[in-house]
Scaffold this active site. Structure first.
Site, PDB file in Angstrom:
ATOM      1  N   HIS A   8      38.362  33.761   1.412  1.00  0.00           N
ATOM      2  CA  HIS A   8      39.361  34.324   1.406  1.00  0.00           C
ATOM      3  C   HIS A   8      40.298  34.877   0.286  1.00  0.00           C
ATOM      4  O   HIS A   8      40.568  35.782  -0.158  1.00  0.00           O
ATOM      5  CB  HIS A   8      40.695  33.466   2.094  1.00  0.00           C
ATOM      6  CG  HIS A   8      39.800  33.506   3.396  1.00  0.00           C
ATOM      7  ND1 HIS A   8      40.330  31.736   4.199  1.00  0.00           N
ATOM      8  CD2 HIS A   8      39.572  34.000   4.402  1.00  0.00           C
ATOM      9  CE1 HIS A   8      39.869  32.087   5.363  1.00  0.00           C
ATOM     10  NE2 HIS A   8      39.163  33.120   5.186  1.00  0.00           N
ATOM     11  N   ASP A 104      46.432  37.019   4.536  1.00  0.00           N
ATOM     12  CA  ASP A 104      45.494  37.800   5.296  1.00  0.00           C
ATOM     13  C   ASP A 104      45.492  36.791   6.465  1.00  0.00           C
ATOM     14  O   ASP A 104      46.920  36.789   6.652  1.00  0.00           O
ATOM     15  CB  ASP A 104      44.405  36.367   4.100  1.00  0.00           C
ATOM     16  CG  ASP A 104      44.469  35.004   4.328  1.00  0.00           C
ATOM     17  OD1 ASP A 104      45.370  34.553   4.984  1.00  0.00           O
ATOM     18  OD2 ASP A 104      44.148  34.709   3.377  1.00  0.00           O
TER      19      ASP A 104
END
Ligand code: UDP
Length: 459
Positions: A8, A104
């Site tokens: 991520h 995210d």
């Protein structure tokens, strides 16, 4: 805002760098205790730039909220939720007023913070458009499919997109009774509330899916959130660490496109038996290879929060490889323990194939270096990614059965390596991946599709 995990953090930092070039001031919030060396390196690469900062949010203790054996998706979702007060305070403490919050997928929980601050909120899906389409469509599948998705006799329909095989569903859809399913459903619902969705893909990689998502007749009733494909966002190469010069000296001596690179991302682990078969398959194939090796494990979630710590002394790997393997493959193969300089390896012209767990970052890094793949999906959305690569984009060979569910035997491994590295089929894949590499580069030209999508979004 980046959730934990290098898969991520890396694309979030790359998006941050991209926004810096457009004269934005960028603050990246990372939920992390910064324990891994690889993570520190990624963060340092950002802090060293101008007009940017990184604020670490220490991960709260969630041991009283999740069972010790909870799935990674559950743990990440709970962790992010529990971080919300700290994130809100950190945002209030900034010396300037932010104009947009980008989270995210796991950070969706924090979009309400943007509402409190009366700023725009964007979701950055660090994966592909097909995964986004599934995510946005999940609330509808949730109602229309009655039992478990994996028990469906037919493919799962997603409007205008490639349908999904029940066996390819993402991990959180494997069982509705697992908390991770409900966490994913929650993220899907929240994603539809964003002002925009950024994707780490580009027009020429997924033309059909992106066109479908923009088709108001098909998707207007499902999600009206505009989608901005701004990929490929991949890290640049870094100077080679002194303890890796031997590896690169060896690579220099190998013929062009002759070496297969093997890595299972930041969290992938193989079982003992599978490691053995892979090792013996490599030996049988007689192909040159570089393999990032981790200790075998029962569960595939095992190393998600801990990899990237290797001191890279490459010791100890012998104990989990077949006896004599290292001696027999001397000069043919290179073993790296725990964590390798992936981007730099894939960039090297001697590398001609990548046996990958099909994490989206790894796929993009492979494409952008013109390297075709052997798709070896293990967890998360990787089975979808493998199908996308093998069937739609046609730049990967894949085993007949799903790795992780059944052992892929040495003979099959040998054959896959031969197909990719030697046969005509592999040559054709190499040609296609090189075309995609060029299209990925073009996407970031001044008038390229990703540059235009980002400019449009910023306007
Ligand atoms: N990576 C690396 N060295 C390794 C393993 C992974 O540099 O030994 C990097 C890789 O280049 C990629 C990221 O870690 O940028 C992994 O992300 P991906 O989406 O491929 O998989 P995930 O770890 O999220 O499953």
């Amino acid at each position: 805002l980046s959730s934990p995990g290098l898969g991520h953090l890396i694309p979030v930092v790359e998006l941050g760098k991209c926004l810096l070039t457009l004269n934005f001031k960028v603050t990246i919030f990372v939920v992390s205790s910064r324990t891994s060396a690889a993570e520190s390196q990624v963060i340092e690469s950002f802090i060293s730039l101008n007009r940017c900062e990184v604020i670490l949010l220490p991960p709260p203790d969630i041991s009283h909220l999740v069972k010790p054996d909870a799935a990674v998706v559950t743990r990440l979702a709970v962790l992010m939720r529990e971080t919300r007060p700290a994130f809100s305070s950190a945002l209030s403490a900034l010396s300037f007023a932010p104009t947009v919050l980008i989270v995210d997928l796991f950070g969706c929980e924090h979009m309400e913070v943007a509402d409190e601050f009366k700023i725009q909120k964007l979701v950055y899906i660090t994966m592909n458009a097909w995964f986004l389409a599934l995510t946005l469509y999940l609330p509808i599948l949730h109602e229309s499919v009655k039992g478990e998705y994996v028990d469906e006799k037919n493919v799962l329909f997603i409007p205008g997109c490639k349908p999904l095989l029940p066996e390819d569903v993402v991990d959180p859809m494997l069982s509705r009774s697992d908390q991770q399913y409900w966490e994913y459903l929650n993220m899907a619902i929240k994603t539809r509330m964003a002002d925009g969705i950024l994707l780490n893909t580009w027009e020429e990689l997924e033309p059909t899916t992106l066109a479908a998502l923009r088709d108001h007749k098909l998707w207007g009733g499902i999600s009206k959130v505009p989608v901005y494909p701004v990929g490929p966002l991949v890290p640049p190469t870094r100077p080679i660490n002194s303890n890796k010069t031997e590896l690169f000296d060896w690579l220099e001596k190998q013929p062009s496109e002759s070496v297969l690179y093997i890595s299972f991302g930041s969290g992938g682990l193989l079982s003992n038996e599978q490691m053995r078969e892979l090792a013996l398959g490599l030996e049988l194939s007689q192909q040159k290879f570089i393999w990032v090796v981790r200790p075998p494990a029962e569960s595939n979630d095992g190393s998600f929060f801990t990899t990237g710590n290797s001191s890279n002394d490459d010791e100890g790997v012998e104990s989990y490889l077949p006896e004599g393997f290292l001696d027999r493959t001397k000069g043919v193969g290179f073993i790296i323990s725990d964590w390798g300089p992936q981007v730099e390896i894939l960039r090297h012209e001697s590398v001609g194939g990548f046996l990958s767990h099909c994490g989206w970052n790894s796929i993009l890094e492979s494409i952008i270096n013109g390297v075709p793949l052997i798709a070896w999906p293990l967890y998360a959305e990787q089975r979808m990614n493998a199908t996308l690569l093998a069937e739609e984009v046609r730049i990967a060979v894949r085993p007949k059965t799903l790795p992780g569910r059944e052992i892929v035997g040495r003979e099959e491994i040998k054959m896959m390596l031969k197909t990719l590295m030697v046969d005509e089929e592999g040559h054709a894949m190499r040609g296609r991946v090189k075309e995609l590499k060029s299209s990925g580069e073009r996407a970031w030209n001044d008038d390229g599709s990703s540059a235009k999508a980002l400019a449009h979004l910023l306007r």
